[in-house]
Design an enzyme around this catalytic site. Structure first.
Site, PDB file in Angstrom:
ATOM      1  N   LYS A  26       1.155  -0.990   0.254  1.00 40.14           N
ATOM      2  CA  LYS A  26       0.285   0.075   0.175  1.00 40.14           C
ATOM      3  C   LYS A  26       1.157   1.223   0.413  1.00 40.14           C
ATOM      4  CE  LYS A  26      -3.518  -0.520   2.754  1.00 40.14           C
ATOM      5  NZ  LYS A  26      -3.918  -1.029   3.560  1.00 40.14           N
ATOM      6  N   ARG A  96      -3.083   3.071   8.893  1.00 39.86           N
ATOM      7  CA  ARG A  96      -4.009   2.054   7.466  1.00 39.86           C
ATOM      8  C   ARG A  96      -2.364   0.908   7.899  1.00 39.86           C
ATOM      9  NH1 ARG A  96      -4.706   4.526   1.778  1.00 39.86           N
ATOM     10  NH2 ARG A  96      -6.049   2.428   1.993  1.00 39.86           N
ATOM     11  N   GLY A 105      -8.259  -7.355   4.157  1.00 43.43           N
ATOM     12  CA  GLY A 105      -9.188  -7.289   5.293  1.00 43.43           C
ATOM     13  C   GLY A 105      -8.773  -8.322   6.673  1.00 43.43           C
ATOM     14  N   MET A 107      -5.506  -7.508   8.296  1.00 42.43           N
ATOM     15  CA  MET A 107      -5.175  -6.044  10.367  1.00 42.43           C
ATOM     16  C   MET A 107      -5.828  -4.745   9.477  1.00 42.43           C
ATOM     17  SD  MET A 107      -1.053  -6.743   9.033  1.00 42.43           S
ATOM     18  CE  MET A 107      -1.608  -6.594   6.991  1.00 42.43           C
ATOM     19  N   ARG A 363      -3.181  -1.196  -6.932  1.00 39.25           N
ATOM     20  CA  ARG A 363      -2.513  -2.344  -6.360  1.00 39.25           C
ATOM     21  C   ARG A 363      -3.031  -3.951  -7.167  1.00 39.25           C
ATOM     22  NH1 ARG A 363      -5.745  -4.605  -1.035  1.00 39.25           N
ATOM     23  NH2 ARG A 363      -7.624  -4.624  -2.456  1.00 39.25           N
ATOM     24  N   HIS A 481     -18.039 -28.462   2.414  1.00 38.36           N
ATOM     25  CA  HIS A 481     -17.313 -29.623   2.301  1.00 38.36           C
ATOM     26  C   HIS A 481     -17.441 -29.465   0.943  1.00 38.36           C
ATOM     27  CE1 HIS A 481     -18.899 -33.541   1.392  1.00 38.36           C
ATOM     28  NE2 HIS A 481     -17.277 -33.818   1.330  1.00 38.36           N
ATOM     29  N   SER A 792      15.951 -41.429 -16.845  1.00 41.67           N
ATOM     30  CA  SER A 792      14.519 -40.562 -16.636  1.00 41.67           C
ATOM     31  C   SER A 792      14.460 -40.885 -15.107  1.00 41.67           C
ATOM     32  CB  SER A 792      13.590 -41.444 -17.109  1.00 41.67           C
ATOM     33  OG  SER A 792      12.251 -40.966 -16.939  1.00 41.67           O
ATOM     34  N   CYS A 859      10.181 -38.216 -14.905  1.00 42.53           N
ATOM     35  CA  CYS A 859       8.728 -39.420 -14.557  1.00 42.53           C
ATOM     36  C   CYS A 859       7.984 -39.427 -13.186  1.00 42.53           C
ATOM     37  CB  CYS A 859       9.164 -40.416 -15.653  1.00 42.53           C
ATOM     38  SG  CYS A 859      10.116 -41.254 -14.541  1.00 42.53           S
ATOM     39  N   TYR A 879      13.083 -33.003 -20.484  1.00 42.64           N
ATOM     40  CA  TYR A 879      11.527 -32.692 -20.686  1.00 42.64           C
ATOM     41  C   TYR A 879      11.599 -33.275 -19.321  1.00 42.64           C
ATOM     42  CZ  TYR A 879      12.019 -38.432 -20.965  1.00 42.64           C
ATOM     43  OH  TYR A 879      12.248 -39.512 -20.353  1.00 42.64           O
TER      44      TYR A 879
HETATM   45  P1  ADP Z   1      -7.952  -2.912   3.343  1.00 41.39           P
HETATM   46  O1  ADP Z   1      -6.496  -3.131   3.554  1.00 41.39           O
HETATM   47  O2  ADP Z   1      -8.269  -4.126   4.601  1.00 41.39           O
HETATM   48  O3  ADP Z   1      -8.256  -2.451   2.064  1.00 41.39           O
HETATM   49  P2  ADP Z   1      -7.429   0.435   3.659  1.00 41.39           P
HETATM   50  O4  ADP Z   1      -6.411   1.130   5.091  1.00 41.39           O
HETATM   51  O5  ADP Z   1      -7.460   0.139   2.437  1.00 41.39           O
HETATM   52  O6  ADP Z   1      -7.950  -1.041   4.417  1.00 41.39           O
HETATM   53  O7  ADP Z   1      -8.372   1.210   4.998  1.00 41.39           O
HETATM   54  C1  ADP Z   1      -9.991   1.093   4.460  1.00 41.39           C
HETATM   55  C2  ADP Z   1     -10.393   2.195   3.897  1.00 41.39           C
HETATM   56  O8  ADP Z   1     -10.538   3.274   4.974  1.00 41.39           O
HETATM   57  C3  ADP Z   1      -9.909   2.212   2.059  1.00 41.39           C
HETATM   58  O9  ADP Z   1     -10.627   1.766   1.563  1.00 41.39           O
HETATM   59  C4  ADP Z   1     -10.434   3.961   1.743  1.00 41.39           C
HETATM   60  O10 ADP Z   1     -12.157   3.767   1.864  1.00 41.39           O
HETATM   61  C5  ADP Z   1     -10.547   4.118   3.632  1.00 41.39           C
HETATM   62  N1  ADP Z   1      -9.004   4.880   4.163  1.00 41.39           N
HETATM   63  C6  ADP Z   1      -8.536   4.553   4.512  1.00 41.39           C
HETATM   64  N2  ADP Z   1      -7.600   5.588   4.623  1.00 41.39           N
HETATM   65  C7  ADP Z   1      -8.273   7.026   3.986  1.00 41.39           C
HETATM   66  C8  ADP Z   1      -8.014   8.292   4.613  1.00 41.39           C
HETATM   67  N3  ADP Z   1      -6.535   8.861   4.583  1.00 41.39           N
HETATM   68  N4  ADP Z   1      -8.922   9.653   3.987  1.00 41.39           N
HETATM   69  C9  ADP Z   1     -10.393   8.425   3.328  1.00 41.39           C
HETATM   70  N5  ADP Z   1     -10.468   7.101   3.849  1.00 41.39           N
HETATM   71  C10 ADP Z   1      -9.398   6.461   4.138  1.00 41.39           C
HETATM   72 MG    MG Z   2      -8.188  -1.066   1.009  1.00 42.30          MG
END
Ligand code: ADP
Ligand code: MG
Ligand code: MG
Length: 905
Positions: A26, A96, A105, A107, A363, A481, A792, A859, A879
């Site tokens: 990020k 962040r 999701g 962290m 990303r 399952h 082989s 093989c 191969y």
């Molecule tokens: P994740 O890694 O779980 O996607 P993020 O760090 O991207 O978490 O944060 C989740 C959401 O929080 C982002 O998609 C964004 O919408 C909001 N967010 C994070 N930082 C800012 C910021 N500086 N200003 C506005 N919204 C933010």
């Molecule tokens: Mg994000």
């Protein structure tokens, strides 16, 4: 001193996209977007190294870190023209997380940090929007209590008692009391009141006060992000994904921008191309007057980004293209710049504050196999990437996904989707509805394609699931399952489709508003989770012209050959269709198993129980025509392509009659007493059969067994040549330990070659080689190569012999070994480069020191493992050989190994 803080903002940055290891994905991409002059709110990134230092330091921030952070904040304040903690013009930030590899999701992130009684009035005055300020405040309290005060403190609340849940419940209760449907109905005073109630509850539950101080909030946020690296979720995710624990996470402290300031504000997520189909269309979702996770959290149904990508569920809703055309255009421009810079499809997060666009994340985006293929070829046409990069863009797993038959997308458009479930198993299926396991099996026996429709499935249903061509369940998630089993088999499967209502007694099922009887035909698109009420056309995805175009490129850059393990004409043909260039392992023993094996197996038993050489020879002569036919059939299909035939390998007792019924039959046939048969079978008993009379040893103790095989193979070759075909026979001797064994067998071959050539009146060529599957053979490979024209590597036996692990019994031990971290992985599944690999390398090197053009191949099972391909390529293999279905994957892995090597140079 180590630099822990990197700033970004104001169209410049200290970091860039290549610094993922230091700044996390990020942080590195935020820096890159700044360098691309895109609108990114200013911020700073604390390195992953700092996280590691934090843990080494007993969970204390390294000395001097906060000074560096303050210097970075000063930079942000200058760029943004606001001041953190300032009563008049307060800057707010988010904290962040962001690791080297994205861990979606797993962290935590805290928004709106810096709101406290000192800054609230100033922000209200500045924005003239108290509702927005208190909405932000109550969100801060919710997130902060959850992430910083509970999770980071290691507090483990009882189920349903987490502070987050309690505060969410309070919010819901309040909305219900007022009769509000949406969060956006709440008024400023109400939000203010809620915030106060929240703080009281937090004190009650957690015993501490929510900090009313900007500086304390900032430090708490940073620490909480570091702590979230070792949260339970994150740890188990790392185990599954194989991410090392010592990587650590970076922390991004970034100026807040607000999508919740009113109707002119919004937040959204988008993919620069459609991640499901790969279509070159901007694809995304957004919400007006919303913040952060609102879009993905499912609290409100998000709106479509543009008109082009509207679907059934959101076609009545306004797109960003309609409501904010100017900003939408700007976002499209961002999309163009990003793709041009990254040469790939990206997913982005953005926020619009009062009409102004801000980019918050980008990303490289996840995609399906189909999408990966489509995008790669499109991007090549657009000049974004070259041919080699196209080859690198599909992972072997994604290619595997493409090998399953799919519904014909053109035909799908002509039908209506009657219901949707979770896309649990790839590909498509069209068939009759079977409501029971029995029915599915009955259909399957009658070769009628069928779809098993169940409430849910459990392990007892496995047979029926196997018999079905597709599976549809009403309940269960992506990890149920049914889903797990189906994906394991690569079977089309849709789970968790609420619209399915089964009435077993009446033998009917409702799907959406349609009713079906058992036996009615439906169609499933398992890659999308879509269900159709009629038969939809299917195509083999290998017929997909894009697939063919892609595989052409793969072969263009591939240097290592790919063969298949096959011992019958059907598999051989399948493998050729998948691009196999020969057979690397043909096991003659297959003719003693399965269909039409009764007669040869009977004769083999006579041979095994023979009491004298004469009896044995007599039985072998009866077997010869079967050997001949079996070899000839497959050699015919392989016309012009090499076929490596392995001489009989397994210990004979595997085929001895077992059980009194079989023994009686045999006794009758051989005119022996049952006692005599029992005695002869008992004589075959070996304590360690896998290390006993098998492989080449059989042919040395009983040379007549080798003779008849050579004669049959040579005759098959001559007969096909007489028909004008070009059989390319290679014969290999299994389980060799030295050159003398090979010389012994080669002498027999030479004698029989002359005999057969004289009989048919033609001369032919063949290759004589050996398997290398005992460590000793690898070590004396230089001597062995004096006789063998090719090697082989049988990596299954070689692993067994190197470890001294019996591959048939050692499972439980290996499992414990892996759990206890005594060994990193099961060596029978994941190739042991360190030791078995070393033997392979030595074998190739020493072999070629004697015979420079010695052909080498693999093989064992590992030949089809794409993760081992690069190793085999570097070891100098000509191969690898694998099961027919794995051939395209092996071709791709080989091409990628060659391109990687070239790039490394
Ligand atoms: P994740 O890694 O779980 O996607 P993020 O760090 O991207 O978490 O944060 C989740 C959401 O929080 C982002 O998609 C964004 O919408 C909001 N967010 C994070 N930082 C800012 C910021 N500086 N200003 C506005 N919204 C933010
Ligand atoms: Mg994000
Ligand atoms: Mg073997």
């Amino acid at each position: 001193m180590t630099k822990f803080v990197y700033t970004f903002g104001g169209k410049t940055a200290e970091g860039n996209a290549t610094m993922k290891n230091e700044l996390g994905g990020k942080g590195a991409n935020l820096a890159e977007m700044c360098l691309l002059k895109l609108p990114v709110p200013a911020g700073l990134t604390i390195t992953t190294e700092c996280c590691t230092a934090y843990y080494k330091n007993n969970c204390q921030l390294p000395a001097g870190l906060m000074d560096e952070v303050h210097a970075g904040m000063k930079n942000m304040e200058d760029i943004m023209g606001m001041k953190y903690g300032d009563p008049e013009n307060p800057l707010l930030v988010s904290c962040r997380s962001g690791a080297r590899k994205s861990m979606p999701g797993m962290m935590d992130t805290v928004l709106n940090i810096g709101l406290c009684s000192k800054t609230i009035p100033g922000l209200i005055k500045k924005t003239n929007n108290p509702r927005f300020v208190y909405d932000s405040y109550r969100r801060l309290i919710m997130m902060y209590a959850d992430v910083v005060m509970e999770k980071a403190e290691g507090i483990e609340p009882a189920d349903g008692k987490s502070i987050r849940k309690q505060l969410d419940d309070m919010l819901d209760a309040y909305k219900e009391k007022k009769g509000y449907k949406s969060d956006t109905d709440l008024k400023a005073e109400e939000l203010q009141q809620l915030a106060e109630d929240f703080k009281v509850r937090i004190k009650e539950v957690l015993g501490t006060e929510f900090p009313d101080d900007a500086e304390a909030q900032l430090e708490g946020g940073i620490k909480a992000v570091f702590k979230s690296w070792n949260g339970k979720k994150a740890i188990s995710y790392r185990r599954i994904e194989g991410i090392p624990d010592d990587w650590g996470t970076a922390v991004n402290v970034q100026t807040m921008v607000f999508g919740n300031m009113g109707e002119g504000s919004a937040t959204g997520v988008a993919f620069t191309r459609n991640p499901a189909t790969g279509d070159n269309q901007f694809y995304g979702e957004w919400l007006v007057n919303a913040q952060g996770e609102d879009v993905v959290a499912g609290i409100r149904t998000p709106n479509p980004l543009n008109d082009e990508t509207k679907n059934e569920q959101n076609k009545h809703m306004h797109s960003m293209q309609e409501l904010m055309p100017e900003t939408y255009k700007e976002l499209c421009e961002v999309r163009r710049i990003l793709e041009e810079n990254y040469h790939d499809m990206l997913d982005v997060e953005f926020t619009i504050q009062d009409g102004k666009l801000y980019m918050l994340q980008c990303r490289v985006g996840k995609r399906t196999g189909v999408a990966a293929l489509t995008m790669a070829l499109d991007m090549m046409k657009e000049g974004l990437i070259d041919e080699k990069e196209v080859v690198m863009r599909l992972s072997p797993e994604q290619l595997d996904e493409l090998l399953h038959p799919i519904l014909d997308a053109e035909d799908e458009k002509k039908h209506d989707v009657i219901a949707k479930g979770l896309p649990a198993g790839p590909g498509g299926a069209v068939g009759r509805i079977a409501l029971t396991i029995e029915k599915a099996k009955e259909y399957n026996d009658a070769k009628i394609t069928n779809i098993l429709v169940r409430e849910e499935t459990n392990p007892e249903d496995v047979e029926g699931m196997r018999a079905a061509d597709g599976i549809l369940t009403a309940r269960g998630g992506m990890t149920s399952h049914a889903a797990l089993v189906a994906r394991g088999w690569g079977k089309c499967c849709i789970v968790g489709c609420d619209a399915v209502k089964i009435d077993l007694e009446k033998g009917i099922v409702r799907i959406g508003d349609k009713q079906f009887k058992e036996g009615d035909v439906i169609s499933l698109n398992g890659s999308k989770g879509w269900i159709y009420a009629e038969p939809v056309g299917m195509i083999k995805s290998t017929e997909n012209p894009l697939f063919q175009q892609f595989m052409k490129l793969v072969d263009k850059y591939r240097k290592m050959g790919v063969r298949t393990n096959a011992d019958n004409p059907i598999d051989a043909q399948k493998a050729i269709d998948f691009g196999a260039e020969g057979i690397g392992l043909f096991r003659i023993e297959h003719m003693f198993y399965g269909e039409n094996s009764e007669k040869p197996l009977e004769i083999l038993r006579n041979m095994i129980l023979a009491n004298s050489r004469a009896e044995r020879v007599a039985a072998l002569e009866q077997l010869e025509p079967y050997f001949l036919e079996s070899a000839k059939k497959t050699l015919r299909v392989m016309d012009g392509k090499p076929l490596t035939f392995r001489l009989m390998d397994p210990p004979l007792h595997e085929f001895a009659p077992q059980g009194s019924k079989k023994m009686q039959e045999t006794a009758r046939r051989l005119h022996l007493s049952i006692e005599e048969v029992q005695k002869r079978v008992a004589k075959l008993h070996e304590v360690n059969p896998m290390m006993g009379l098998r492989g080449v040893r059989l042919g040395i103790i009983y040379p007549e067994i080798t003779r008849v095989q050579f004669r049959a193979l040579f005759s098959a070759t001559c007969e096909l040549m007489k028909e004008g075909l070009n059989p390319m026979l290679e014969i290999m001797v299994p389980l060799t330990i030295n050159a003398a064994e090979l010389k012994h067998q080669k002498a027999i071959a030479t004698e029989l070659k002359a005999e057969v050539e004289a009989k048919y009146g033609i001369k032919f060529n063949y290759k004589f080689g050996t398997m290398i599957e005992i460590p000793r053979a690898a070590l004396v490979a230089n001597q062995i190569a004096e006789v063998a024209e090719f090697f082989s590597f049988g990596t299954n036996d070689l692993t067994q012999m190197t470890y001294g692990f019996s591959r048939d019994d050692v499972n439980a031990i290996v499992k414990t070994y892996v759990d206890e971290k005594i060994i990193p992985a099961d060596p029978f599944n994941s190739f042991d480069r360190e030791c078995v690999g070393e033997l392979v390398k030595i074998g190739v090197q020493r072999g070629r020191s004697t015979r420079p053009n010695l052909k080498c191949g693999v093989c064992g099972e590992h030949g089809g493992d794409p993760t081992a391909s690069e190793f085999f390529y570097k070891a100098g293999m000509n191969y690898v050989s694998c099961s027919p279905f794995r051939v395209p994957v092996a071709r791709l892995a080989a091409a990628q190994a060659a391109i990687k090597e070239e790039r490394g140079k």
